[in-house]
Scaffold this motif. Structure first.
Motif, PDB file in Angstrom:
ATOM      1  N   ASP A 204       4.326   7.824   2.554  1.00 42.34           N
ATOM      2  CA  ASP A 204       2.889   7.658   2.713  1.00 42.34           C
ATOM      3  C   ASP A 204       2.265   7.123   1.429  1.00 42.34           C
ATOM      4  OD1 ASP A 204       3.049   8.600   5.314  1.00 42.34           O
ATOM      5  OD2 ASP A 204       2.348  10.623   4.816  1.00 42.34           O
ATOM      6  N   LYS A 205       2.803   7.543   0.299  1.00 45.86           N
ATOM      7  CA  LYS A 205       2.302   7.030  -0.979  1.00 45.86           C
ATOM      8  C   LYS A 205       2.632   5.545  -1.122  1.00 45.86           C
ATOM      9  CE  LYS A 205       2.198   7.901  -5.926  1.00 45.86           C
ATOM     10  NZ  LYS A 205       2.368   8.920  -6.979  1.00 45.86           N
ATOM     11  N   LEU A 206       3.849   5.148  -0.722  1.00 41.07           N
ATOM     12  CA  LEU A 206       4.202   3.733  -0.745  1.00 41.07           C
ATOM     13  C   LEU A 206       3.242   2.920   0.128  1.00 41.07           C
ATOM     14  CD1 LEU A 206       7.764   2.245  -0.490  1.00 41.07           C
ATOM     15  CD2 LEU A 206       5.961   1.355   0.962  1.00 41.07           C
ATOM     16  N   VAL A 207       2.906   3.451   1.296  1.00 49.43           N
ATOM     17  CA  VAL A 207       1.965   2.765   2.185  1.00 49.43           C
ATOM     18  C   VAL A 207       0.583   2.689   1.541  1.00 49.43           C
ATOM     19  CG1 VAL A 207       0.781   2.881   4.419  1.00 49.43           C
ATOM     20  CG2 VAL A 207       3.233   3.394   4.263  1.00 49.43           C
ATOM     21  N   ASP A 208       0.147   3.788   0.953  1.00 48.51           N
ATOM     22  CA  ASP A 208      -1.163   3.806   0.304  1.00 48.51           C
ATOM     23  C   ASP A 208      -1.246   2.776  -0.824  1.00 48.51           C
ATOM     24  OD1 ASP A 208      -3.779   4.895  -0.486  1.00 48.51           O
ATOM     25  OD2 ASP A 208      -2.697   5.732  -2.190  1.00 48.51           O
ATOM     26  N   PHE A 209      -0.217   2.724  -1.667  1.00 44.97           N
ATOM     27  CA  PHE A 209      -0.221   1.758  -2.763  1.00 44.97           C
ATOM     28  C   PHE A 209      -0.142   0.327  -2.230  1.00 44.97           C
ATOM     29  CE2 PHE A 209       0.454   3.606  -7.137  1.00 44.97           C
ATOM     30  CZ  PHE A 209      -0.034   4.867  -6.812  1.00 44.97           C
ATOM     31  N   SER A 210       0.583   0.145  -1.137  1.00 45.85           N
ATOM     32  CA  SER A 210       0.658  -1.188  -0.546  1.00 45.85           C
ATOM     33  C   SER A 210      -0.699  -1.626  -0.007  1.00 45.85           C
ATOM     34  CB  SER A 210       1.702  -1.213   0.575  1.00 45.85           C
ATOM     35  OG  SER A 210       2.992  -0.952   0.060  1.00 45.85           O
ATOM     36  N   ASN A 211      -1.449  -0.696   0.543  1.00 49.13           N
ATOM     37  CA  ASN A 211      -2.795  -1.008   1.018  1.00 49.13           C
ATOM     38  C   ASN A 211      -3.748  -1.281  -0.146  1.00 49.13           C
ATOM     39  OD1 ASN A 211      -2.166  -0.765   3.757  1.00 49.13           O
ATOM     40  ND2 ASN A 211      -2.559   1.443   3.761  1.00 49.13           N
ATOM     41  N   ARG A 212      -3.608  -0.496  -1.218  1.00 51.57           N
ATOM     42  CA  ARG A 212      -4.530  -0.608  -2.352  1.00 51.57           C
ATOM     43  C   ARG A 212      -4.261  -1.848  -3.214  1.00 51.57           C
ATOM     44  NH1 ARG A 212      -3.693   5.124  -5.024  1.00 51.57           N
ATOM     45  NH2 ARG A 212      -4.821   4.133  -6.755  1.00 51.57           N
ATOM     46  N   TYR A 213      -2.977  -2.154  -3.408  1.00 51.31           N
ATOM     47  CA  TYR A 213      -2.633  -3.208  -4.367  1.00 51.31           C
ATOM     48  C   TYR A 213      -2.003  -4.441  -3.717  1.00 51.31           C
ATOM     49  CZ  TYR A 213      -3.226   0.576  -7.775  1.00 51.31           C
ATOM     50  OH  TYR A 213      -3.723   1.613  -8.532  1.00 51.31           O
TER      51      TYR A 213
END
Length: 389
Positions: A204-213
């Protein structure tokens, strides 16, 4: 400035990995003697392998060379259908190897020879030949059964044959501190109890960072930010955090493997969708109609990940969180021969007095590994801890 040696060193080590604790292959990180502390102990750990006794051994063949065709092609094909796990099948910390086993490029039970792993990674991902050799033999020397020439891509199993004499273990790629390491991208630190299973929170963190950056995709910008954040996570929560030697090298390489190897080879922009990321990391399967990389690849652009947030090898000292101490003796991208010397020393501690078949196979496997190391490092004198044949 990152030197040319960085590119060579990073580009060859983390294979299969992210192939490390997170993406596909992992990394030795602890001082040699710490290597002996946590080895899984199976029944019959006093096997006669140590004396080259009655165990029938395999004469390990040289590693396979590159395939004739190295372009893109359909790999999620009718000859390699995905199948769910059967009772007793083994999977581990490396989503790339897990995927290859689930599609039959590797034996579906998760136990394979080094030659099978090298061939499978080349066929399934177009993994560069020399990088595959180096990563595979590194894992095999530290975690495989050198007498039977078998390696578990996950945990300890009798399928690899009678266990070697302690302190060696043939414990597979799950063993912490030899090939698997801390601050993985989608796998937790061993300190918290599970270093090899898919971790939904970290994904979920990987997905969040992918969305943010990355605008909803995993790309090099995301890789740099996520790598740094995962280091900070482990530094702040894991009192036994280790980030040196092999793990230091592989951590930066594993973050670019999804970009270089998990993106469809027909795609010109190197960015990974979250659906495809979930297929590899969570489901251990190729996306539908997946074509491998259009060129042999490993961890190109790892230097860009390090440059985003420069960091030095080290560890949390005195079993305390937020107590990171740099280790000036660790291998790093400017001192690659330290890595070679470190690993050879670790092998010697695992196998202090081998004889017979075990000694022969150690000599051969160390030389196979050195052949790959020498291509990438250059200038490291070959070491012969057990003599020559």
């Amino acid at each position: 400035m990152v030197s040319k040696r960085f590119a060579h060193l990073a580009a060859f080590l983390v294979v299969l990995g992210t192939l490390s604790t997170s993406f596909a292959f992992p990394g030795m990180q602890v001082p040699n003697r710490a290597l002996l502390r946590r080895q899984p102990q199976g029944e019959g750990s006093g096997s006669s392998q140590g004396g080259g006794g009655p165990v029938e051994g395999v004469d390990p063949p040289p590693p396979p060379g590159p395939p004739t065709f190295t372009g893109t092609k359909l790999v999620n094909d009718a000859d390699h259908p995905w199948q769910p796990l059967r009772p007793g099948d083994i999977r581990g910390p490396c989503p790339g190897l897990n995927t290859l086993a689930s599609h039959g490029y590797l034996p579906r039970d998760g136990v394979a020879t080094p030659a099978q792993i090298i061939t499978a990674t080349q066929e399934g991902f177009n993994f560069e030949n020399n990088a595959a050799i180096v990563a595979t033999y590194l894992g095999h020397l530290l975690n495989g059964n050198l007498v039977t020439d078998l390696l578990s891509i996950g945990g300890l199993t009798p399928k690899t044959g009678p266990p070697p004499p302690p302190p060696a273990h043939a414990g597979g790629l799950n063993v912490h501190g030899t090939f698997e390491g801390d601050a993985g991208m989608t796998r937790g630190d061993e300190f918290f109890g599970d270093n090899h299973s898919f971790n939904q929170t970290l994904f979920d963190k990987l997905v969040d960072f992918s969305n943010r950056y990355g605008g909803g995709f995993y790309n090099l910008t995301v890789a740099g930010e996520l790598r740094y954040s995962r280091i900070q996570d482990s530094l702040a929560t894991n009192p036994e955090f280790q980030f040196r030697n092999v793990r230091f090298i592989t951590a930066y390489g594993e973050t670019v493997f999804p970009i270089n190897l998990f993106v469809d080879g027909r795609q010109t922009e190197r960015k990974l969708s979250m659906d495809d990321a979930a297929a590899f990391f969570r489901d251990m399967k190729f996306p539908d109609d997946f074509h491998r990389s259009s060129v042999p690849a490993s961890n190109e652009n790892a230097a860009q990940v390090l440059a985003a947030h420069p960091w030095s090898p080290g560890f949390n000292a005195d079993n305390q969180v937020n107590n990171y101490v740099e280790d000036p003796t660790s291998a790093d991208f400017e001192h690659p021969c330290r890595l070679y010397e470190f690993v050879v020393g670790a092998v010697q501690e695992l196998y202090p007095n081998p004889t017979g078949i075990l000694r022969r196979n150690l000599i051969k496997n160390l030389h196979y590994w050195y052949q790959g190391v020498n291509v990438n490092f250059g200038g490291c004198p070959e070491l012969f801890p057990y003599g020559q044949l």
